[in-house]
Design a protein around this motif. Structure first.
Motif, PDB file in Angstrom:
ATOM      1  N   ALA A 111       3.528 -24.604  17.925  1.00 32.11           N
ATOM      2  CA  ALA A 111       4.479 -25.004  18.959  1.00 32.11           C
ATOM      3  C   ALA A 111       5.856 -25.328  18.390  1.00 32.11           C
ATOM      4  O   ALA A 111       6.886 -24.910  18.943  1.00 32.11           O
ATOM      5  CB  ALA A 111       3.933 -26.210  19.719  1.00 32.11           C
ATOM      6  N   HIS A 112       5.892 -26.073  17.284  1.00 30.53           N
ATOM      7  CA  HIS A 112       7.196 -26.462  16.727  1.00 30.53           C
ATOM      8  C   HIS A 112       7.958 -25.260  16.177  1.00 30.53           C
ATOM      9  O   HIS A 112       9.190 -25.199  16.283  1.00 30.53           O
ATOM     10  CB  HIS A 112       7.025 -27.533  15.656  1.00 30.53           C
ATOM     11  CG  HIS A 112       6.153 -27.134  14.505  1.00 30.53           C
ATOM     12  ND1 HIS A 112       4.917 -26.552  14.664  1.00 30.53           N
ATOM     13  CD2 HIS A 112       6.348 -27.236  13.151  1.00 30.53           C
ATOM     14  CE1 HIS A 112       4.391 -26.320  13.468  1.00 30.53           C
ATOM     15  NE2 HIS A 112       5.242 -26.719  12.552  1.00 30.53           N
ATOM     16  N   GLU A 113       7.233 -24.284  15.612  1.00 38.16           N
ATOM     17  CA  GLU A 113       7.899 -23.101  15.066  1.00 38.16           C
ATOM     18  C   GLU A 113       8.449 -22.207  16.175  1.00 38.16           C
ATOM     19  O   GLU A 113       9.510 -21.599  16.033  1.00 38.16           O
ATOM     20  CB  GLU A 113       6.921 -22.314  14.189  1.00 38.16           C
ATOM     21  CG  GLU A 113       6.475 -23.061  12.944  1.00 38.16           C
ATOM     22  CD  GLU A 113       5.503 -22.249  12.107  1.00 38.16           C
ATOM     23  OE1 GLU A 113       5.432 -21.024  12.303  1.00 38.16           O
ATOM     24  OE2 GLU A 113       4.800 -22.848  11.259  1.00 38.16           O
ATOM     25  N   VAL A 114       7.717 -22.125  17.282  1.00 39.37           N
ATOM     26  CA  VAL A 114       8.165 -21.315  18.411  1.00 39.37           C
ATOM     27  C   VAL A 114       9.346 -21.961  19.111  1.00 39.37           C
ATOM     28  O   VAL A 114      10.320 -21.294  19.487  1.00 39.37           O
ATOM     29  CB  VAL A 114       7.004 -21.105  19.419  1.00 39.37           C
ATOM     30  CG1 VAL A 114       7.506 -20.417  20.685  1.00 39.37           C
ATOM     31  CG2 VAL A 114       5.883 -20.289  18.793  1.00 39.37           C
ATOM     32  N   LEU A 115       9.290 -23.287  19.285  1.00 40.86           N
ATOM     33  CA  LEU A 115      10.270 -23.971  20.117  1.00 40.86           C
ATOM     34  C   LEU A 115      11.548 -24.383  19.382  1.00 40.86           C
ATOM     35  O   LEU A 115      12.599 -24.504  20.004  1.00 40.86           O
ATOM     36  CB  LEU A 115       9.634 -25.207  20.754  1.00 40.86           C
ATOM     37  CG  LEU A 115       8.490 -24.911  21.741  1.00 40.86           C
ATOM     38  CD1 LEU A 115       7.831 -26.206  22.179  1.00 40.86           C
ATOM     39  CD2 LEU A 115       9.000 -24.137  22.941  1.00 40.86           C
ATOM     40  N   GLU A 116      11.477 -24.614  18.086  1.00 38.39           N
ATOM     41  CA  GLU A 116      12.665 -25.102  17.373  1.00 38.39           C
ATOM     42  C   GLU A 116      13.871 -24.181  17.531  1.00 38.39           C
ATOM     43  O   GLU A 116      14.971 -24.660  17.865  1.00 38.39           O
ATOM     44  CB  GLU A 116      12.349 -25.335  15.897  1.00 38.39           C
ATOM     45  CG  GLU A 116      13.549 -25.876  15.138  1.00 38.39           C
ATOM     46  CD  GLU A 116      13.195 -26.435  13.762  1.00 38.39           C
ATOM     47  OE1 GLU A 116      14.129 -26.840  13.041  1.00 38.39           O
ATOM     48  OE2 GLU A 116      11.999 -26.475  13.416  1.00 38.39           O
TER      49      GLU A 116
END
Length: 367
Positions: free
Chosen positions: A172-177
């Motif tokens: 999630a963090h890699e997609v959203l950052e």
């Protein structure tokens, strides 16, 4: 030896190699009576099969993070210290705003990059003691935002699943950052609490007196911890909740039940009837199963909850549950049902994050 650690993975691989080589080396050299030779050869075959299954399980678990530890795998972890009847509001007569501030220490999470941190939270209201993972958006440490508070999205995994599932599985963090950096998604604080509280059973994020106060863990203790430790508000309009599979049911249920705590929920491949999850503790009691059905919850609410729901999935895997709720929802409740092509898996849910968090950006407000 850690279930998800490299030493254990290497050991399983080594045993698998030995299991393959062993029969080739000694099959024809086995001596003794026919029964003994047959038994020894059968054991070699079984050993090879067991190690082959083990290496697949360990590699998949390392990638998807269904089980974070041996206690998760065998259901022996102790995360519920008390489960009193806390009443309809899940507070047990206490006032959160009057409780002492909860100050936590956070540590890096093994195997997860970026700004993901973990803490062990002792939930004073719920009686649950477990880990909570937090990721801060790129703007959080930007001097230009030093006085700004941020909206929050609580992330709930499926069963089995851990907080790591959202960060290591869905990434999630890699997609959203990058989407947050570009302004396509507003900067959210992401929070993923422990969901497996009673062995491998699914709590349905419910308060079940005498067993577990999962609802209060997610909607009271975790929220308070975030507000006490980060630049976040406790206003419902600044909080959303998202989940996949069993966690999707939880996300929608928490938002419907607590419009004073959440303004929106994302349900990825969720359902309305808790009985659709075989391990559901709520479904074991017919009355609890009826009252915790999301359709019943909406229909019997004294007033329609002021929440927005995003429910997506394949036709029989979330979409029809969404259309069912949409058909009975009354203003100010808003339900969006989205049919998607994809399976019941982390890859499919990860691909939906840009769209669902883009939607959340228009519903959950910055403080």
């Amino acid at each position: 030896m850690s279930l998800t650690g490299t030493p254990f993975f290497a050991t399983v691989i080594a045993l698998t190699v030995i299991a393959v080589i062993l029969p080739l080396a000694v099959w024809s050299k086995v001596r003794g009576p026919a029964a003994v030779r047959t038994l020894l050869r059968a054991l070699m075959v079984v050993f090879a099969q067991v190690t082959a299954v083990a290496v697949v399980f360990v590699s998949v678990n390392r990638a998807e993070h269904f089980y974070a530890s041996w206690s998760d795998l065998f259901g022996t972890g102790k995360y519920v210290t008390a489960a009193p009847d806390l009443g309809p509001d899940g507070l047990g007569g206490k006032k959160v705003e009057e409780a002492p501030k909860v100050k936590q220490e956070f540590q890096p999470v093994e195997g997860v990059g970026g700004r993901v941190r973990k803490t062990e939270l002792d939930g004073k209201i719920s009686g649950v003691k477990g880990d909570v993972m937090v990721w801060l958006p790129p703007q959080y440490d930007d001097p230009a935002y030093k006085d700004k508070k941020f909206p929050v999205v609580e992330l709930i995994p499926g069963i089995p699943g851990t907080g790591k599932s959202w960060f290591q599985g869905l990434k999630a963090h890699e997609v959203l950052e990058p989407l947050m950096k570009s302004g396509k998604v507003q900067p959210f604080i992401l929070v993923s609490p422990r969901a497996m509280l009673l062995g491998n059973g699914d709590t349905g994020c419910a308060n079940i007196p005498g067993k577990v106060n999962a609802d209060s863990w997610f909607s009271v203790d975790v929220r308070k911890m975030v507000v006490d430790n980060f630049r976040a508000s406790d206003e419902a309009r600044t909080w959303g909740v998202a989940g996949y599979s069993a966690g999707a049911y939880c996300a929608a249920k928490l938002a419907i039940a607590h419009p004073d705590r959440y303004s929106a929920a994302v349900s990825l491949s969720g359902y309305n009837d808790p009985g659709q999850e075989p391990s559901s503790l709520v479904a074991k009691d017919p009355e609890l199963r009826r009252t915790h059905n999301l359709k019943n919850w909406l229909q019997t609410a004294p007033t329609p909850p002021a929440v927005a729901l995003w429910m997506s999935g394949a036709e029989q895997d979330g979409y029809l549950s969404g259309t069912d709720l949409k058909a009975i929802a009354k203003s100010p409740t808003v339900v969006h049902a989205e049919k998607v092509v994809g399976g019941h898996n982390l890859e499919s849910w990860s691909k939906q994050l840009p769209q669902t968090f883009g939607w959340l950006s228009g519903v959950v407000k910055a403080p």
